[in-house]
Design a protein around this motif. Structure first.
Motif, PDB file in Angstrom:
ATOM      1  N   TYR A 270      64.240  27.259   6.701  1.00  0.00           N
ATOM      2  CA  TYR A 270      64.736  26.073   5.992  1.00  0.00           C
ATOM      3  C   TYR A 270      65.304  26.499   4.640  1.00  0.00           C
ATOM      4  N   ALA A 271      66.494  26.010   4.336  1.00  0.00           N
ATOM      5  CA  ALA A 271      67.109  26.208   3.024  1.00  0.00           C
ATOM      6  C   ALA A 271      67.155  24.859   2.319  1.00  0.00           C
ATOM      7  N   ASP A 272      66.524  24.768   1.161  1.00  0.00           N
ATOM      8  CA  ASP A 272      66.452  23.516   0.405  1.00  0.00           C
ATOM      9  C   ASP A 272      67.801  23.255  -0.259  1.00  0.00           C
ATOM     10  N   PRO A 273      68.525  22.205   0.151  1.00  0.00           N
ATOM     11  CA  PRO A 273      69.856  21.966  -0.425  1.00  0.00           C
ATOM     12  C   PRO A 273      69.808  21.554  -1.894  1.00  0.00           C
ATOM     13  N   THR A 274      68.647  21.144  -2.387  1.00  0.00           N
ATOM     14  CA  THR A 274      68.536  20.721  -3.791  1.00  0.00           C
ATOM     15  C   THR A 274      68.141  21.862  -4.713  1.00  0.00           C
ATOM     16  N   ALA A 275      67.742  23.000  -4.145  1.00  0.00           N
ATOM     17  CA  ALA A 275      67.270  24.111  -4.966  1.00  0.00           C
ATOM     18  C   ALA A 275      68.441  24.935  -5.468  1.00  0.00           C
ATOM     19  N   THR A 276      68.231  25.591  -6.574  1.00  0.00           N
ATOM     20  CA  THR A 276      69.239  26.495  -7.123  1.00  0.00           C
ATOM     21  C   THR A 276      69.315  27.754  -6.265  1.00  0.00           C
ATOM     22  N   ALA A 277      70.521  28.101  -5.869  1.00  0.00           N
ATOM     23  CA  ALA A 277      70.681  29.267  -4.995  1.00  0.00           C
ATOM     24  C   ALA A 277      70.055  30.505  -5.636  1.00  0.00           C
ATOM     25  N   GLY A 278      69.266  31.219  -4.867  1.00  0.00           N
ATOM     26  CA  GLY A 278      68.635  32.442  -5.347  1.00  0.00           C
ATOM     27  C   GLY A 278      67.313  32.230  -6.038  1.00  0.00           C
ATOM     28  N   SER A 279      66.942  30.972  -6.294  1.00  0.00           N
ATOM     29  CA  SER A 279      65.664  30.721  -6.949  1.00  0.00           C
ATOM     30  C   SER A 279      64.523  30.937  -5.961  1.00  0.00           C
ATOM     31  N   GLN A 280      63.328  31.097  -6.501  1.00  0.00           N
ATOM     32  CA  GLN A 280      62.177  31.365  -5.644  1.00  0.00           C
ATOM     33  C   GLN A 280      61.956  30.211  -4.673  1.00  0.00           C
ATOM     34  N   CYS A 281      61.803  30.547  -3.389  1.00  0.00           N
ATOM     35  CA  CYS A 281      61.524  29.594  -2.309  1.00  0.00           C
ATOM     36  C   CYS A 281      62.638  28.570  -2.110  1.00  0.00           C
ATOM     37  N   ALA A 282      63.851  28.896  -2.550  1.00  0.00           N
ATOM     38  CA  ALA A 282      64.989  28.033  -2.229  1.00  0.00           C
ATOM     39  C   ALA A 282      65.235  28.051  -0.723  1.00  0.00           C
ATOM     40  N   ALA A 283      64.991  29.188  -0.108  1.00  0.00           N
ATOM     41  CA  ALA A 283      65.019  29.309   1.355  1.00  0.00           C
ATOM     42  C   ALA A 283      63.635  29.766   1.790  1.00  0.00           C
ATOM     43  N   ARG A 284      63.130  29.143   2.861  1.00  0.00           N
ATOM     44  CA  ARG A 284      61.745  29.394   3.259  1.00  0.00           C
ATOM     45  C   ARG A 284      61.664  29.684   4.757  1.00  0.00           C
TER      46      ARG A 284
END
Length: 781
Positions: A270-284
């Motif tokens: 899962y990639a969180d569309p609200t998270a800043t790209a490259g931030s911790q746990c933006a993709a899980r």
């Protein structure tokens, strides 16, 4: 000396055949073995007496056996061979000088000893050998044909926004089609595939592991990274181009002898569309474990995402009515849709009636907060249970993979049965409605929008085992129907309108065998799809063995067990379950080409037996039990346990004649089966590596590429194979270092090459070689 030994051998053979054949005839079976046994004894007597009439009598045995065999099975080599192999070998031995001369005579004038006249015997042997050779040229089980090659649906909906070179979910997309839109590898060049890299996870089967320790994972590919899990639930990330390890996470799930399975079919990305790209746990990556946890990991580093649930870990046994360790866990990857992660779980088959619930739950994908729960034992209450309330004890569960149609707002759940599988006394109206079905749940509320049941009052462990496959079917009038393709253990393929559950290919109700044990009942009819791989009813002539002796034993077993066809109810004397518990189709499911609107699958045919055991005859816990598809299943809390396992002969080969496994292609628009070809060899089933292609059992799944190629491992020989999707002909194979009981996948790397990846790790229940291999193949540069 030789003739005396031969006579003794014939006597022993004759006594064995006559004794077994007499018993067989008394219980309603063929008289052949009794007649042949008596003839063998008479031949032995004539040999003891040195009478050449022995050769004439044995000629009659050969011709009579040949005629009987052809009458029973026609020119089917794999059935003729065991019937006549011993007889022909002995016939050839009787032709030798060591037998002919003692049966001959001496010339009164010259004193020269002449051998007995062997011409009748030689002719009989030659006729039998000729029939055998002719039968090798025929395959009465093969069905040849072609699937349509034209593109029916240009640019079809593949489900989800997945780049062509990626594989984001278990079946590549939420539709579960197992279809790659890549076409670099095609029918013309697939034979040139070579190994590019090989990675070993280091997670190997341990001596203290449960029997069904299996490696069934289909890796995911996102960007240039592969994500996978191992039988002991390690999560691993690999470089998709080189196969080099990027990170590994070990959840320390430990070992537990009460686990029925030790496996992992996949992780969820899962990639969180609200998270800043490259931030911790933006993709899980979400990892299910065999100790009933769901762990969120950073896709880039493998570190735990502590913002999810309780410091990164969700305890799946929360709210369960019972909590015996090892009885409940998730073996398949959860589904993610609409910011929800939707989780089912496997409840140990036939362990105890005091089992956890089969509840399906949706959690917030970011926080782990429970959003809704759908419990088939309490289907109307989908809002989160209040503190202190428990889910329904032992409600039907879903251990396989879900599919999702976000546009319709539905998640499709394949459901199993409640414990025990073989006893239906006291089931609730909800169990009777939802068990062995596919249910469509509302993504937002968890409410069931429709349910379609495939077995009424299931007494055979015919849970729906496979991820439903979604495809938009184009009708003859060019209208499109959003469809669902549901493979089942009993062999039916259900094609439904996924909006309503109504059949697209007709479903009929057919009469079913009756006569359940006291206190239980059977459904008078059972559904059958117009698209079905159900096998014909077994008959005595279908019994098989390596030799005529074990074949005779299988015939005796056939008549000693209860069997009236598909859905014969369980019994105290023992019943034949066919198709068996492994199913015609299992968790590997099928693959569909949404452009050509065709399907590729691996129907398997392996009969099981099921015998109910009264509670007072079940030994204390820990003794003589398996708790799985084989051996004694205790069913604690129920009046009966059950002994079950494959229907095998004394040499531990199936009692039913091969083929036991096929590959097959279906036109989904018409529901027509275009071809069925035998799949797999006995290379890894016998002490000698014999490459005989008889069609062997398998468990695992196929995938299809736009290049017109279907890939499949699964069979109990250790090979990965490629097939022409149009006609099912084999185009390529690669020897695997362990059993290939996983589903392959395909993707593209940064330089444009298309890779094929297969996991080879074996399967505990089918006995293939264990391993820890991940292998990538590609065309030469």
């Amino acid at each position: 000396m030789a003739i005396t030994v031969t006579a003794i051998l014939f006597t022993l053979i004759g006594i064995a055949l006559a004794a077994g054949g007499g018993h067989l005839m008394m219980i309603g079976g063929s008289a052949y073995y009794l007649i042949t046994g008596v003839a063998f004894v008479l031949t032995a007597i004539l040999l003891f007496m040195r009478r050449p009439l022995a050769l004439w009598l044995y000629s009659a045995i050969i011709l009579g056996s040949l005629g009987w065999a052809v009458w029973e099975v026609g020119l089917d080599w794999w059935q003729l061979g065991p019937r006549g192999g011993v007889i022909i070998v002995l016939g050839i031995w009787l032709l030798t000088p060591w037998i002919r001369r003692p049966l001959g005579f001496s010339s009164p004038t010259t004193g020269f000893r002449y051998g007995a006249d062997v011409r009748p015997l030689a002719v009989s042997v030659c006729i039998a050998v000729l029939v055998a050779l002719v039968s090798m040229m025929f395959d009465p089980h093969d069905q040849s044909g072609d699937l349509p090659e034209e593109v029916v649906a240009a640019a079809p909906d593949l489900g989800g926004n997945v780049p062509p070179g990626d594989w984001h979910q278990y079946g590549r997309t939420p539709f579960g089609q197992r279809y790659s839109p890549l076409d670099q590898i095609n029918k013309e060049n697939v034979a040139s595939l070579t190994e590019v890299w090989r990675f070993q996870t280091g997670d190997v089967k341990l001596p203290e592991d449960v029997g069904e320790t299996t490696y069934q994972v289909t890796p995911l590919k996102v960007g240039n990274t592969l994500f996978l899990c191992t039988p002991h639930n390690w999560a691993i990330a690999l470089d998709a181009t080189t196969g080099k390890q990027i990170w590994k996470f070990d959840p320390n799930a430990g070992l537990n002898p009460d686990r029925q399975h030790q496996t992992c079919r996949g992780v969820t990305y899962y990639a969180d569309p609200t998270a800043t790209a490259g931030s911790q746990c933006a993709a899980r990556v979400y990892l299910p474990t065999s100790d009933a946890r769901l762990i969120a990991l950073d896709a880039g580093t493998g570190q735990i995402c502590e913002s999810f649930a309780d410091k990164g870990t969700l305890q799946l046994e929360a709210g369960m009515p019972y909590n015996p360790a090892g009885y409940y866990y998730s073996t398949s990857p959860p589904a993610i849709a609409g910011n929800k992660i939707i989780v089912g779980g496997a409840v140990n088959d036939n362990y105890s009636t005091q089992s956890q619930s089969g509840v399906i739950r949706a959690f917030d994908v970011n926080t782990g907060q429970l959003i809704w729960n759908w419990d088939s034992g309490n289907p109307s209450q989908t809002t989160p249970l209040p503190e202190g309330q428990k889910y329904t004890v032992n409600s039907p569960n879903s251990w396989s993979v879900f599919s999702v149609d976000e546009a319709l707002g539905l998640v499709y759940i394949p459901l199993g049965n409640q414990v025990p599988d073989q006893l239906g006394m006291g089931r609730s109206e909800h169990v009777e409605k939802y068990s062995s079905s596919i249910v469509a749940l509302d993504l937002n509320t968890g409410a069931d929008r429709w349910v379609k049941q495939f077995v009424h009052h299931d007494l055979w462990d015919m849970d729906v085992p496979a991820q439903p496959t979604l495809i938009d079917l184009k009708k003859a009038d060019n209208s499109t129907v959003p469809a669902l393709v549901g493979p089942t253990k009993q062999g039916d393929i259900y094609v439904l309108d996924r909006r309503t559950g109504e059949p697209i290919i007709p479903i009929t109700e057919e009469p079913a065998p009756t006569g359940a044990i006291a206190g239980d009942f059977t459904a008078p009819t059972q559904p059958t799809s117009g698209l079905s791989f159900k096998p014909p009813k077994l008959e005595e002539r279908n019994m098989w063995g390596i030799t005529m002796f074990d074949q005779m034993v299988c015939r005796i077993r056939y008549h000693s067990l209860r069997y009236e066809g598909r859905y014969t109810p369980p019994s105290l004397e023992g019943s034949i379950v066919y198709p068996g518990n492994f199913g015609t189709f299992n968790w590997g499911g099928v693959a569909v080409d949404p452009e050509r609107q065709v399907m590729f699958g691996m129907p398997t045919y392996l009969a099981f037996t099921s015998q109910l055991v009264p509670r007072n005859q079940i030994p204390p816990k820990g003794q003589d039990e398996k708790g799985s598809e084989q051996g004694l299943n205790r069913n604690d809390g129920a009046p009966y346990g059950v002994k079950m396992g494959p229907f095998l002969g004394p040499l531990q080969v199936p009692c039913q004649a091969p083929p036991w496994g096929y590959v097959s292609g279906v036109d989904l628009r018409t529901g027509e089966i275009a071809y069925k070809h035998k799949n797999g060899t006995v290379y890894d089933m016998t002490p000698l590596p014999l490459p005989f292609k008889i069609g062997v059992p398998g468990i695992g799944g196929p995938m299809i590429t736009k290049g017109g190629v279907a890939f499949l491992g699964a069979a109990v020989d250790n090979y990965l194979r490629a097939y022409d999707l149009t006609n099912g002909e084999q185009l390529w194979e690669a020897r695997l270092p362990a059993g290939g009981q996983a589903t392959p996948m395909s993707y593209a790397v940064e330089d444009g090459r298309q890779f094929l990846v297969m996991v080879a790790g074996g399967h505990g229940s089918v006995g293939t070689k264990p391993g820890d291999y991940v292998i990538a193949y590609a065309l030469p540069r």
